[in-house]
Write a protein that holds these residues in place. Structure first.
Motif, PDB file in Angstrom:
ATOM      1  N   TRP A   1      -4.444  -2.084  -1.845  1.00  0.00           N
ATOM      2  CA  TRP A   1      -5.719  -1.795  -1.177  1.00  0.00           C
ATOM      3  C   TRP A   1      -6.123  -2.926  -0.250  1.00  0.00           C
ATOM      4  O   TRP A   1      -6.537  -2.692   0.900  1.00  0.00           O
ATOM      5  CB  TRP A   1      -6.785  -1.544  -2.244  1.00  0.00           C
ATOM      6  CG  TRP A   1      -8.125  -1.136  -1.708  1.00  0.00           C
ATOM      7  CD1 TRP A   1      -8.369  -0.197  -0.746  1.00  0.00           C
ATOM      8  CD2 TRP A   1      -9.406  -1.635  -2.104  1.00  0.00           C
ATOM      9  NE1 TRP A   1      -9.724  -0.066  -0.528  1.00  0.00           N
ATOM     10  CE2 TRP A   1     -10.384  -0.942  -1.356  1.00  0.00           C
ATOM     11  CE3 TRP A   1      -9.821  -2.580  -3.044  1.00  0.00           C
ATOM     12  CZ2 TRP A   1     -11.743  -1.186  -1.500  1.00  0.00           C
ATOM     13  CZ3 TRP A   1     -11.173  -2.814  -3.189  1.00  0.00           C
ATOM     14  CH2 TRP A   1     -12.120  -2.135  -2.426  1.00  0.00           C
TER      15      TRP A   1
ATOM     16  N   ALA B   1       0.832  -1.203   0.000  1.00  0.00           N
ATOM     17  CA  ALA B   1       0.000   0.000   0.000  1.00  0.00           C
ATOM     18  C   ALA B   1       0.867   1.253   0.000  1.00  0.00           C
ATOM     19  O   ALA B   1       0.530   2.257  -0.642  1.00  0.00           O
ATOM     20  CB  ALA B   1      -0.926   0.003   1.212  1.00  0.00           C
TER      21      ALA B   1
ATOM     22  N   SER C   1     -10.094   4.695  -6.548  1.00  0.00           N
ATOM     23  CA  SER C   1      -8.819   4.370  -7.188  1.00  0.00           C
ATOM     24  C   SER C   1      -8.985   3.276  -8.239  1.00  0.00           C
ATOM     25  O   SER C   1      -8.562   3.435  -9.397  1.00  0.00           O
ATOM     26  CB  SER C   1      -7.795   3.927  -6.137  1.00  0.00           C
ATOM     27  OG  SER C   1      -7.555   4.946  -5.193  1.00  0.00           O
TER      28      SER C   1
ATOM     29  N   TYR D   1      -2.405  -1.650  -7.354  1.00  0.00           N
ATOM     30  CA  TYR D   1      -3.334  -0.924  -6.478  1.00  0.00           C
ATOM     31  C   TYR D   1      -4.324  -1.882  -5.804  1.00  0.00           C
ATOM     32  O   TYR D   1      -4.711  -1.667  -4.646  1.00  0.00           O
ATOM     33  CB  TYR D   1      -4.088   0.154  -7.261  1.00  0.00           C
ATOM     34  CG  TYR D   1      -3.395   1.498  -7.222  1.00  0.00           C
ATOM     35  CD1 TYR D   1      -3.576   2.373  -6.157  1.00  0.00           C
ATOM     36  CD2 TYR D   1      -2.538   1.894  -8.244  1.00  0.00           C
ATOM     37  CE1 TYR D   1      -2.934   3.605  -6.108  1.00  0.00           C
ATOM     38  CE2 TYR D   1      -1.888   3.121  -8.207  1.00  0.00           C
ATOM     39  CZ  TYR D   1      -2.092   3.974  -7.143  1.00  0.00           C
ATOM     40  OH  TYR D   1      -1.444   5.187  -7.096  1.00  0.00           O
TER      41      TYR D   1
ATOM     42  N   GLY E   1     -10.339   3.268  -2.061  1.00  0.00           N
ATOM     43  CA  GLY E   1     -10.050   2.124  -2.925  1.00  0.00           C
ATOM     44  C   GLY E   1     -11.003   2.031  -4.104  1.00  0.00           C
ATOM     45  O   GLY E   1     -10.582   1.761  -5.229  1.00  0.00           O
TER      46      GLY E   1
ATOM     47  N   PHE F   1      -4.978   8.248  -1.471  1.00  0.00           N
ATOM     48  CA  PHE F   1      -4.531   6.887  -1.170  1.00  0.00           C
ATOM     49  C   PHE F   1      -3.402   6.922  -0.144  1.00  0.00           C
ATOM     50  O   PHE F   1      -3.407   6.158   0.820  1.00  0.00           O
ATOM     51  CB  PHE F   1      -4.077   6.172  -2.444  1.00  0.00           C
ATOM     52  CG  PHE F   1      -4.005   4.679  -2.299  1.00  0.00           C
ATOM     53  CD1 PHE F   1      -5.066   3.884  -2.715  1.00  0.00           C
ATOM     54  CD2 PHE F   1      -2.903   4.048  -1.740  1.00  0.00           C
ATOM     55  CE1 PHE F   1      -5.026   2.500  -2.573  1.00  0.00           C
ATOM     56  CE2 PHE F   1      -2.851   2.674  -1.590  1.00  0.00           C
ATOM     57  CZ  PHE F   1      -3.918   1.899  -2.019  1.00  0.00           C
TER      58      PHE F   1
ATOM     59  N   SER G   1     -10.982   4.010   3.764  1.00  0.00           N
ATOM     60  CA  SER G   1     -10.133   3.250   2.851  1.00  0.00           C
ATOM     61  C   SER G   1     -10.944   2.550   1.768  1.00  0.00           C
ATOM     62  O   SER G   1     -10.473   2.409   0.635  1.00  0.00           O
ATOM     63  CB  SER G   1      -9.310   2.225   3.643  1.00  0.00           C
ATOM     64  OG  SER G   1      -8.437   2.876   4.541  1.00  0.00           O
TER      65      SER G   1
ATOM     66  N   LEU H   1      -3.985  -2.803   2.809  1.00  0.00           N
ATOM     67  CA  LEU H   1      -4.384  -1.684   3.663  1.00  0.00           C
ATOM     68  C   LEU H   1      -5.609  -2.046   4.497  1.00  0.00           C
ATOM     69  O   LEU H   1      -5.632  -1.818   5.719  1.00  0.00           O
ATOM     70  CB  LEU H   1      -4.672  -0.462   2.794  1.00  0.00           C
ATOM     71  CG  LEU H   1      -5.223   0.785   3.502  1.00  0.00           C
ATOM     72  CD1 LEU H   1      -4.228   1.311   4.517  1.00  0.00           C
ATOM     73  CD2 LEU H   1      -5.576   1.868   2.481  1.00  0.00           C
ATOM     74  N   LEU H   2      -6.615  -2.613   3.861  1.00  0.00           N
ATOM     75  CA  LEU H   2      -7.832  -3.000   4.585  1.00  0.00           C
ATOM     76  C   LEU H   2      -7.542  -4.064   5.631  1.00  0.00           C
ATOM     77  O   LEU H   2      -8.098  -4.039   6.739  1.00  0.00           O
ATOM     78  CB  LEU H   2      -8.882  -3.516   3.586  1.00  0.00           C
ATOM     79  CG  LEU H   2      -9.452  -2.494   2.601  1.00  0.00           C
ATOM     80  CD1 LEU H   2     -10.419  -3.169   1.636  1.00  0.00           C
ATOM     81  CD2 LEU H   2     -10.142  -1.352   3.329  1.00  0.00           C
TER      82      LEU H   2
END
Length: 305
Positions: free
Chosen positions: A235, A56, A125, A231, A122, A174, A118, A238-239
Motif C-alpha cells: 500500500w 503492491a 484492506s 499489504y 488501503g 486492491f 487507493s 502504491l501511494l
C-alpha cells in the motif's frame, strides 16, 4: 472458455484499426521484433517506478489463500457455500464504487483521484486484515484443532462472515487500484501490454506463494501477520508511485501516442495541460527541457505562452 476463444478471433479489433471519433488513430504501431520485445521487457523490469510498485502487485490476490482456508476450516458446507457466493457478489458493486472515485470527472486532478481511491482501498484492506488477526487470536482459530463447523444460524457466524466478505472487496479492489496506476503511467499500447504482463506475472506469483505457505500448514495467526505486513508495504509503495509518478496527462510525452484532436485544441486554446497549478508547472518544465515529442511542438508553443 472455448466460446470466448472463438469470439476472440471474430470480434476483437486489431488496435491499429481503432479510430477515434475525430478520425485519428490511438497510436503508431510498429511491427514487433524479438530484439525489441526483449529490450522492452528489460526496460520495464528495470524501470524504478515499476520496481517500487512490485510489492503492491505481489500482494494483489494474496488474501484469497488465507481467507479461503479459514472459510473451509471454520464453517460447515452450506455456510461456506453462502460465504463464497457473497464473496463473488461483493466484487460487482465494490469496483463500481471505486470507479466512482478513481474515474470521477468532477475531481480534476488525476493524482488526487488515484490517491483518494487507493487510500480508501488501503484502509479497508488493512482494517479487514487487522480485524481478521484480532478475530483469529481472540477466538483461538487453530487448524490443529477439530473444525467447529459453524452454521449461519450460530451466533459465532457473523464476525467471520463479515471478514470473509470484506476479503472479497480486497481481492477485487486492491489489484484494480494497482492496474489503474499502471494505466495512468502511459498511453502507449505496447508499454501498457508490458505493464499488464508484469502485473499478471507478479500477482500470480504472490498468489502462488500464499497458497504454498498455507499448504505447508502455517498457522492462521502467522499467515495473517505476514499478509498484514505485506499489504502495508504494498500500500505504501502504491501511494508513493501515484504521488510521485502519475502526471496530469501523458499526452505529448510519448512519440508513438497520437493525441486526440479535442485535447490538442484545448491545450492550444487554454494553454493548460494540468488540472492544478503544481501539475501544470511540471508540464511546463518538461516543455522547457524539450522533453515533449515533435508532434506537440506547435501546440506547446501556444501552451507556454
Amino acid at each position: 472458455m472455448c466460446i470466448a476463444i472463438a469470439l476472440n478471433f471474430l470480434l476483437i479489433v486489431d488496435p491499429k484499426d481503432v479510430v477515434r471519433d475525430d478520425g485519428r488513430h490511438i497510436a503508431i504501431f510498429k511491427a514487433p521484433t524479438i530484439k525489441g520485445e526483449i529490450s522492452g521487457v528489460v526496460s520495464v523490469l528495470t524501470d524504478p517506478k515499476i520496481i517500487i510498485l512490485l510489492p503492491a502487485m505481489f500482494v494483489g490476490e494474496m488474501c484469497l489463500a488465507l481467507t479461503s482456508s479459514i472459510n473451509a476450516y471454520y464453517f460447515n458446507l452450506r455456510t461456506r457455500s453462502l460465504n463464497n457466493l457473497l464473496f463473488q457478489a461483493i466484487m460487482i458493486p465494490a469496483p463500481i464504487c471505486l470507479a466512482y472515485i478513481m474515474d470521477n470527472k468532477k475531481i480534476r486532478s488525476r493524482r488526487i483521484k488515484g490517491l483518494l481511491g487507493s487510500v480508501l482501498v488501503g484502509l479497508i484492506s488493512l482494517g479487514a486484515i487487522g480485524g481478521l488477526l484480532g478475530w483469529v487470536v481472540s477466538n483461538h482459530i487453530d487448524r490443529t484443532k477439530a473444525a467447529p463447523a459453524i452454521d449461519w444460524t450460530d451466533s459465532a457466524f457473523a464476525a467471520g462472515f463479515i471478514l470473509y466478505v470484506l476479503s472479497g472487496i480486497i481481492y477485487a479492489c486492491f489489484q484494480i487500484a494497482v492496474q489503474w496506476t499502471l494505466a495512468a503511467l502511459t498511453n502507449d499500447p505496447a508499454l501498457c501490454a508490458r505493464y499488464a504482463g508484469a502485473f499478471k506475472g507478479t500477482v500470480s506469483f504472490g498468489m502462488c506463494i500464499s497458497f504454498t505457505i498455507d499448504s505447508q500448514g502455517m498457522n492462521f495467526k502467522k499467515q495473517t501477520i505476514v499478509q498484514l505486513i505485506l499489504y502495508i508495504i504494498g500500500w505504501v509503495c502504491l501511494l508513493y508511485v501515484i504521488a510521485v509518478y502519475v502526471k496530469p496527462t501523458n499526452y505529448f510525452l510519448e512519440d508513438s501516442v497520437i493525441v486526440p484532436a479535442a485535447f490538442e485544441q484545448k491545450v492550444a486554446v487554454e494553454g493548460v495541460i494540468g488540472s492544478d497549478q503544481a501539475e501544470e508547472q511540471v508540464i511546463k518544465e518538461e516543455i522547457a527541457r524539450g522533453s515533449l515529442n515533435h508532434k506537440a511542438a506547435n501546440v506547446t508553443q501556444t501552451a507556454t505562452k
